[in-house]
Design a protein around this motif. Structure first.
Motif: not given
Length: 66
Positions: A17-31
């Motif tokens: 809901e807070k980050h609808p445009d993010v593709d979670p496949q490419y998120i860094r664990f620190t983020d």
């Protein structure tokens, strides 16, 4: 309601809901760690996180996006 690290699905729903445009496949664990800690409902010790917990959150988020 307060969120803990074990509340994977609830965390994912809030993140999506807070980050609808993010593709979670490419998120860094620190983020991902920071975003979870920044959730308004999150109320757990940031130090209790682990790579395994963050990976579970990421995989659940990927599943929810599909």
């Amino acid at each position: 309601m307060s969120l803990k690290w074990i509340d994977t699905l609830d965390i994912v729903l809030d993140l999506d809901e807070k980050h609808p445009d993010v593709d979670p496949q490419y998120i860094r664990f620190t983020d991902l760690h920071q975003w979870v800690c920044d959730l308004e409902e999150f109320d757990d010790d940031p130090e209790k996180s682990s790579e395994q917990i963050l990976e579970a959150i990421q995989m659940t988020w990927i599943d929810e996006k599909d």
